[in-house]
Design a protein around this motif. Structure first.
Motif, mmCIF file in Angstrom:
data_model
loop_
_atom_site.group_PDB
_atom_site.id
_atom_site.type_symbol
_atom_site.label_atom_id
_atom_site.label_comp_id
_atom_site.label_asym_id
_atom_site.label_seq_id
_atom_site.Cartn_x
_atom_site.Cartn_y
_atom_site.Cartn_z
ATOM 1 N N VAL A 217 0.839 -1.200 0.000
ATOM 2 C CA VAL A 217 0.000 0.000 0.000
ATOM 3 C C VAL A 217 0.872 1.248 0.000
ATOM 4 C CG1 VAL A 217 -1.683 1.333 1.336
ATOM 5 C CG2 VAL A 217 -1.958 -1.127 1.105
ATOM 6 N N VAL A 218 1.954 1.248 0.786
ATOM 7 C CA VAL A 218 2.881 2.389 0.808
ATOM 8 C C VAL A 218 3.439 2.627 -0.596
ATOM 9 C CG1 VAL A 218 5.057 3.271 1.723
ATOM 10 C CG2 VAL A 218 3.498 2.030 3.227
ATOM 11 N N ALA A 219 3.876 1.568 -1.266
ATOM 12 C CA ALA A 219 4.452 1.704 -2.605
ATOM 13 C C ALA A 219 3.420 2.213 -3.607
ATOM 14 C CB ALA A 219 5.023 0.354 -3.062
ATOM 15 N N GLU A 220 2.199 1.663 -3.548
ATOM 16 C CA GLU A 220 1.164 2.068 -4.493
ATOM 17 C C GLU A 220 0.747 3.522 -4.287
ATOM 18 O OE1 GLU A 220 -1.810 -0.828 -3.765
ATOM 19 O OE2 GLU A 220 -0.852 -2.385 -4.990
ATOM 20 N N GLN A 221 0.590 3.931 -3.033
ATOM 21 C CA GLN A 221 0.208 5.314 -2.758
ATOM 22 C C GLN A 221 1.304 6.281 -3.189
ATOM 23 O OE1 GLN A 221 -2.600 6.636 -1.733
ATOM 24 N NE2 GLN A 221 -3.726 4.768 -1.330
ATOM 25 N N ALA A 222 2.553 5.951 -2.915
ATOM 26 C CA ALA A 222 3.664 6.822 -3.299
ATOM 27 C C ALA A 222 3.736 6.969 -4.811
ATOM 28 C CB ALA A 222 4.984 6.261 -2.764
ATOM 29 N N ARG A 223 3.527 5.872 -5.529
ATOM 30 C CA ARG A 223 3.547 5.939 -6.988
ATOM 31 C C ARG A 223 2.403 6.805 -7.512
ATOM 32 N NH1 ARG A 223 0.727 1.904 -11.030
ATOM 33 N NH2 ARG A 223 1.461 2.758 -12.989
ATOM 34 N N ARG A 224 1.194 6.601 -6.985
ATOM 35 C CA ARG A 224 0.029 7.347 -7.468
ATOM 36 C C ARG A 224 0.152 8.836 -7.165
ATOM 37 N NH1 ARG A 224 -4.637 9.256 -5.270
ATOM 38 N NH2 ARG A 224 -4.075 8.463 -3.204
ATOM 39 N N LEU A 225 0.538 9.164 -5.943
ATOM 40 C CA LEU A 225 0.560 10.559 -5.519
ATOM 41 C C LEU A 225 1.665 11.351 -6.212
ATOM 42 C CD1 LEU A 225 -0.062 9.945 -1.728
ATOM 43 C CD2 LEU A 225 -1.657 10.992 -3.324
ATOM 44 N N SER A 226 2.795 10.718 -6.477
ATOM 45 C CA SER A 226 3.918 11.427 -7.095
ATOM 46 C C SER A 226 3.869 11.401 -8.611
ATOM 47 C CB SER A 226 5.247 10.825 -6.618
ATOM 48 O OG SER A 226 5.363 9.477 -7.053
ATOM 49 N N GLY A 227 2.888 10.673 -9.184
ATOM 50 C CA GLY A 227 2.814 10.580 -10.633
ATOM 51 C C GLY A 227 4.022 9.898 -11.233
ATOM 52 N N SER A 228 4.521 8.849 -10.562
ATOM 53 C CA SER A 228 5.736 8.165 -10.992
ATOM 54 C C SER A 228 5.410 6.885 -11.746
ATOM 55 C CB SER A 228 6.618 7.846 -9.774
ATOM 56 O OG SER A 228 6.996 9.036 -9.113
ATOM 57 N N ALA A 229 6.423 6.344 -12.386
ATOM 58 C CA ALA A 229 6.256 5.088 -13.113
ATOM 59 C C ALA A 229 6.205 3.899 -12.164
ATOM 60 C CB ALA A 229 7.395 4.902 -14.114
#
Length: 562
Positions: A217-229
């Motif tokens: 969940v931490v990884a998914e949220q960080a990816r979504r919020l930062s607009g990262s690949a």
């Protein structure tokens, strides 16, 4: 070569506009109204371009957003060039050279009859539409340069006049106000999203589920919020360095399980609690691997709370992705700190729960030893005594069989007692023994011991990373069977002689039960976890009929390369 046309003063009427522009006031007011409507930043920039082009009768319009560093452009919004041409041109201007770069360094209005004749021009890339007449001027937001508005190819007369410049100046002032409002609105929405993401992470970590799911969940949220690949969570590895323990990406990633060695300069900085920001991961000498060649800007943030570094959070963007802004870096750093605090709270909570479980397991082990085994042993002695006194052969054989079954039961209970009293540090290294231990542990809540079968040299063929993930997959499958299947029989098999569809040698774990099966519309989060874990290692996971009557129940299969 003709110099840029000077901006000449003009007689102005009561409204502050040139007298000859009076007829253009209604369109200008309508343009100002259009620019000021809406709060989303990118759509606001689109409206400014379109409105400026209509107001000056220009064929093309664009806004170059100046980067926070003041060097080059961080964004480029255009109007008039179709999508096919944009794709043919390729990369948009970066503002580091040419006339666009000169306007960033010297943000004054510029009018040109033919921009090709200007010494600051560096030409156009292949496929670019022809452009001659040019008008450029800065857009200021709260006194600071936000970017530049560019207009080219005026229809009719072919050059931009004083009236055009006056109109666009007024429009640029209104645009600055509209952009300022849109930036404030977008910043507020961005902060709200990051706060919501922090709440989701804290909830997941404290929900009491598997720690691996919470880290995901931490990884998914960080990816979504930062607009990262991708979003990656790294924790300290046993052999030193940082190991990738959770990956969120659009496509299966090979990064899961990768260990960044302790001698890495990046690991040292992260372990010291310092964030690391890379402009281009593909060419950065500190991170030159085949796994990073597709990434560009990267944020590497320590998961730090109360002076303790628990790991790191990494969010890479694609090679074409824009750099992270200061605001994004600040919000991501705060998110990482909140996630680290939640990790520490979850760890404390799990320690308390683990202690309670160990105390309960000790009590169960004592009860099994002091009460159950003693009673079974006494019952066996009574049966042996009865067997000796009986003269009926059938009775003697039946009693003897019952005594043998009691001996087996006593041995299985003693195995369960031994498993109950083992701590995490006592886990043996052999994969076969670890599988047997998981089966023994599952026997307590299930009320029966699952069967097992091994094929091939499991301990020697299966690697450490694969073995660790296989044990986690087995634990997940047995947990699902206990919570949802309602089964009375479970069979576990581990086959190390499997040949995968692509010809690689692999290992297959199968957990079959005779339970109720998987109902339509039922929860499948556990199965998704198994599939994601297998795909991250280059394998696959699926399910099929079980071992109950008529194929009742479920068989979960998980297989990956050695």
């Amino acid at each position: 070569m003709a110099p840029a046309a000077p901006v000449a003063p003009a007689d102005r009427g009561p409204g502050g506009l040139p007298d000859e522009s009076a007829a253009r006031v209604p369109p200008l007011l309508e343009a100002m109204r259009s620019v000021g409507s809406g709060l989303e930043l990118h759509s606001t920039l689109d409206r400014i371009c379109e409105t400026a082009a209509e107001l000056t009768d220009a064929r093309y319009a664009a806004i170059g957003v100046v980067a926070e560093s003041g060097e080059g452009l961080s964004d480029f919004v255009q109007h008039g060039v179709d999508e096919a041409t944009v794709r043919r041109i390729g990369r948009m201007p970066d503002g580091h050279q040419g006339l666009l770069g000169a306007l960033i360094r010297d943000p004054d209005p510029v009018r040109l009859a033919n921009l090709r004749n200007d010494p600051r021009s560096c030409g156009f890339p292949p496929g670019h539409p022809p452009m001659r007449s040019f008008l450029g001027l800065p857009i200021r937001v709260q006194g600071e340069i936000f970017g530049n508005l560019y207009l080219t190819e005026k229809r009719g007369s072919g050059t931009f006049g004083d009236e055009d410049l006056s109109m666009v100046r007024v429009l640029a002032t209104e645009a600055g106000i509209a952009i300022g409002n849109a930036r404030l609105y977008e910043a507020a929405k961005q902060r709200e999203r990051w706060i919501d993401g922090s709440v989701a992470v804290t909830t997941a970590l404290l929900a009491g589920g598997h720690a691996e799911d919470a880290l995901q969940v931490v990884a998914e949220q960080a990816r979504r919020l930062s607009g990262s690949a991708a979003g990656l969570v790294l924790l300290p590895a046993e052999e030193g360095g940082l190991e990738v323990v959770a990956v969120a990406a659009e496509h299966p990633s090979k990064l899961l399980g990768v260990v960044v060695p302790p001698e890495s300069e990046l690991v040292a900085e992260l372990c010291d609690g310092k964030p690391v920001f890379l402009e281009d991961a593909a060419v950065d000498p500190r991170l030159r691997t085949d796994l990073t060649r597709d990434y560009g800007p990267v944020m590497m943030l320590p998961l730090q709370s109360d002076g303790r570094v628990l790991g790191a959070l990494v969010t890479p963007r694609t090679r074409e992705g824009r750099p992270f802004t200061e605001t994004e870096r600040s919000l991501a750093t705060q998110f990482a700190s909140q996630a680290a605090l939640a990790l520490m709270m979850a760890e404390t909570q799990r320690d308390r729960e683990r202690l309670a479980v160990y105390e309960d397991r000790d009590r169960i082990a004592r009860d099994l030893h002091d009460l159950v085994i003693q009673r079974l042993f006494a019952t066996g002695m009574m049966l042996e005594s009865a067997q000796r006194r009986s003269n009926v052969p059938e009775v003697r054989r039946g009693v003897g069989k019952a005594v043998d079954e009691l001996d087996v039961t006593i041995q299985e209970i003693r195995t369960a007692i031994f498993a109950l009293r083992q701590g995490p540090a006592e886990v043996p290294s052999g994969l076969r023994t670890r599988v047997l231990r998981e089966i023994s542990m599952a026997a307590v809540p299930l009320g029966f011991r699952p069967g097992h079968h091994f094929t091939g040299p499991v301990d020697t063929l299966v690697g450490e990373l694969t073995g660790k993930n296989l044990i986690a997959a087995l634990r997940e499958a047995l947990s699902n069977a206990f919570r949802h299947a309602g089964s009375s029989r479970i069979e576990v098999s581990v086959d190390a002689n499997v040949l995968l569809s692509d010809g690689r040698p692999g290992v297959r774990l199968a957990v079959a039960d005779d339970g109720v099966g998987i109902p339509d519309g039922g929860r499948r989060s556990g199965l998704k976890n198994l599939k994601r874990r297998a795909e991250s290692l280059g394998g696959a996971s699926w399910y099929g009929p079980g071992i109950g009557e008529g194929g009742g129940g479920t068989t979960v299969v998980w297989q990956v390369p050695h």
